[in-house]
Design a protein around this motif. Sequence first.
Motif, PDB file in Angstrom:
ATOM      1  N   UNK A  18      38.743  44.197  53.100  1.00 22.15           N
ATOM      2  CA  UNK A  18      39.081  45.590  52.843  1.00 22.15           C
ATOM      3  C   UNK A  18      38.187  46.080  51.710  1.00 22.15           C
ATOM      4  N   UNK A  19      37.800  47.338  51.773  1.00 17.95           N
ATOM      5  CA  UNK A  19      37.043  47.916  50.667  1.00 17.95           C
ATOM      6  C   UNK A  19      37.803  49.088  50.084  1.00 17.95           C
ATOM      7  N   UNK A  49      38.859  43.142  38.600  1.00 20.58           N
ATOM      8  CA  UNK A  49      37.430  43.184  38.323  1.00 20.58           C
ATOM      9  C   UNK A  49      37.088  44.493  37.640  1.00 20.58           C
ATOM     10  N   UNK A  50      36.061  44.462  36.807  1.00 22.61           N
ATOM     11  CA  UNK A  50      35.619  45.661  36.095  1.00 22.61           C
ATOM     12  C   UNK A  50      34.108  45.719  36.057  1.00 22.61           C
ATOM     13  N   UNK A  51      33.594  46.929  35.883  1.00 20.06           N
ATOM     14  CA  UNK A  51      32.145  47.116  35.800  1.00 20.06           C
ATOM     15  C   UNK A  51      31.833  48.162  34.749  1.00 20.06           C
ATOM     16  N   UNK A  52      30.789  47.899  33.997  1.00 21.18           N
ATOM     17  CA  UNK A  52      30.290  48.872  33.032  1.00 21.18           C
ATOM     18  C   UNK A  52      29.153  49.617  33.722  1.00 21.18           C
ATOM     19  N   UNK A  64      39.982  35.700  41.407  1.00 24.28           N
ATOM     20  CA  UNK A  64      39.302  36.520  42.395  1.00 24.28           C
ATOM     21  C   UNK A  64      37.838  36.139  42.601  1.00 24.28           C
ATOM     22  N   UNK A  65      37.308  35.300  41.756  1.00 27.91           N
ATOM     23  CA  UNK A  65      35.883  34.966  41.856  1.00 27.91           C
ATOM     24  C   UNK A  65      35.551  34.387  43.221  1.00 27.91           C
ATOM     25  N   UNK A  66      34.512  34.903  43.827  1.00 24.87           N
ATOM     26  CA  UNK A  66      34.102  34.460  45.150  1.00 24.87           C
ATOM     27  C   UNK A  66      34.740  35.235  46.281  1.00 24.87           C
ATOM     28  N   UNK A  67      35.742  36.040  45.972  1.00 26.06           N
ATOM     29  CA  UNK A  67      36.433  36.799  47.025  1.00 26.06           C
ATOM     30  C   UNK A  67      36.238  38.296  46.917  1.00 26.06           C
ATOM     31  N   UNK A  68      35.797  38.754  45.750  1.00 23.74           N
ATOM     32  CA  UNK A  68      35.618  40.187  45.576  1.00 23.74           C
ATOM     33  C   UNK A  68      34.246  40.488  44.984  1.00 23.74           C
ATOM     34  N   UNK A  69      33.780  41.699  45.284  1.00 21.12           N
ATOM     35  CA  UNK A  69      32.553  42.209  44.695  1.00 21.12           C
ATOM     36  C   UNK A  69      32.797  43.639  44.265  1.00 21.12           C
ATOM     37  N   UNK A  70      32.470  43.927  43.009  1.00 19.55           N
ATOM     38  CA  UNK A  70      32.588  45.282  42.509  1.00 19.55           C
ATOM     39  C   UNK A  70      31.192  45.888  42.432  1.00 19.55           C
ATOM     40  N   UNK A  71      31.100  47.170  42.765  1.00 16.58           N
ATOM     41  CA  UNK A  71      29.812  47.845  42.712  1.00 16.58           C
ATOM     42  C   UNK A  71      30.028  49.295  42.332  1.00 16.58           C
ATOM     43  N   UNK A  81      35.384  48.263  45.484  1.00 20.20           N
ATOM     44  CA  UNK A  81      35.849  46.877  45.385  1.00 20.20           C
ATOM     45  C   UNK A  81      35.931  46.318  46.795  1.00 20.20           C
ATOM     46  N   UNK A  82      35.027  45.420  47.095  1.00 19.60           N
ATOM     47  CA  UNK A  82      35.033  44.750  48.388  1.00 19.60           C
ATOM     48  C   UNK A  82      35.851  43.470  48.261  1.00 19.60           C
TER      49      UNK A  82
END
Length: 126
Positions: A18-19, A49-52, A64-71, A81-82
């Motif tokens: 899910x995204x 997860x967070x992103x600057x 969550x490491x390895x299961x999600x990607x934030x962009x 959030x993928x």
Amino acid sequence: EVQLMESGGGLVQAGGSLRLSCAASGITFDDYAIGWYRQAPGKEREGVSCIKNRDNSTYYADSWKGRVTISSDSAKNTVYLQMNSLKSEDTAIYYCAAELPYTDIATLCQLGMDYWGKGRLVTVSS
């Protein structure tokens, strides 16, 4: 006025993907950090997860490491959030949040942020 609008939640089967999207307005997007948090029934809210946005530095919670990607897409003022390999225990309301970063992204993410969206329900069926 800072506004954060989440979209993309819904029902997904276990093992699926899910995204989520978080569209931000009322802020200078590149100046902010944006994060994703979740709150499962009967549990406290926790960071995912967070992103600057300025430098695209990221933080991922260990679970969550390895299961999600934030962009981040500054042209659209949107953070994504993928989420992959979803489990039934990932069922929760997912919130996006924003803050002017005053520390590193890992610390900021764990401390929480000032501005919050209303949240989107993600239901993972087993």
